[in-house]
Scaffold this motif. Sequence first.
Motif, mmCIF file in Angstrom:
data_model
loop_
_atom_site.group_PDB
_atom_site.id
_atom_site.type_symbol
_atom_site.label_atom_id
_atom_site.label_comp_id
_atom_site.label_asym_id
_atom_site.label_seq_id
_atom_site.Cartn_x
_atom_site.Cartn_y
_atom_site.Cartn_z
ATOM 1 N N TYR A 23 0.280 -1.453 -0.071
ATOM 2 C CA TYR A 23 -0.218 -0.183 0.307
ATOM 3 C C TYR A 23 0.686 1.109 0.359
ATOM 4 N N LEU A 29 0.041 5.362 -0.956
ATOM 5 C CA LEU A 29 -0.270 5.893 0.181
ATOM 6 C C LEU A 29 0.466 6.212 1.112
ATOM 7 N N LEU A 43 -6.228 8.321 2.687
ATOM 8 C CA LEU A 43 -6.787 8.241 1.523
ATOM 9 C C LEU A 43 -7.023 9.609 1.473
ATOM 10 N N PHE A 67 -9.996 2.862 -6.305
ATOM 11 C CA PHE A 67 -9.589 3.540 -6.138
ATOM 12 C C PHE A 67 -9.933 4.750 -7.622
ATOM 13 N N VAL A 120 -9.397 -0.017 -9.813
ATOM 14 C CA VAL A 120 -8.794 1.651 -10.035
ATOM 15 C C VAL A 120 -9.954 1.374 -11.159
#
Length: 124
Positions: A23, A29, A43, A67, A120
């Motif tokens: 991540y 992130l 996020l 995402f 995504v």
Amino acid sequence: MLADTKAFSGFSVTDIDAAQKFYGEILGLKVTDEDMGLIRLHLAGGTEILVYPKPNHEAATYTILNFVVDDIDTTVDQLTARGVVFLKYDGFPQDARGIMRGNGPDIAWFTDPAGNVLSVIKES
């Protein structure tokens, strides 16, 4: 009753160190360490997700995190270059890179190291 209460989501993984690397380094992130061996994903928009190790973890068979991206083609290419493998589902109209187009927003699915499904999705 809870409309004005801050909330967060969480999910389990098999290996917290692998999750932190994935991540943080692969997806880019912000990841912070928490008490008791947990990590927190930060996020855009202030959303936070708690990730915790679970010895008998079973990967989610549904998408746990989407995402939203402006350019799905570029995002898929960048993630692929970082070693992310995109899933291909039987019966879904996905292109060679794993992007499904024409059935709602363009979307591509992949998994984290624990097998949890992420995506995504092109902003519509």
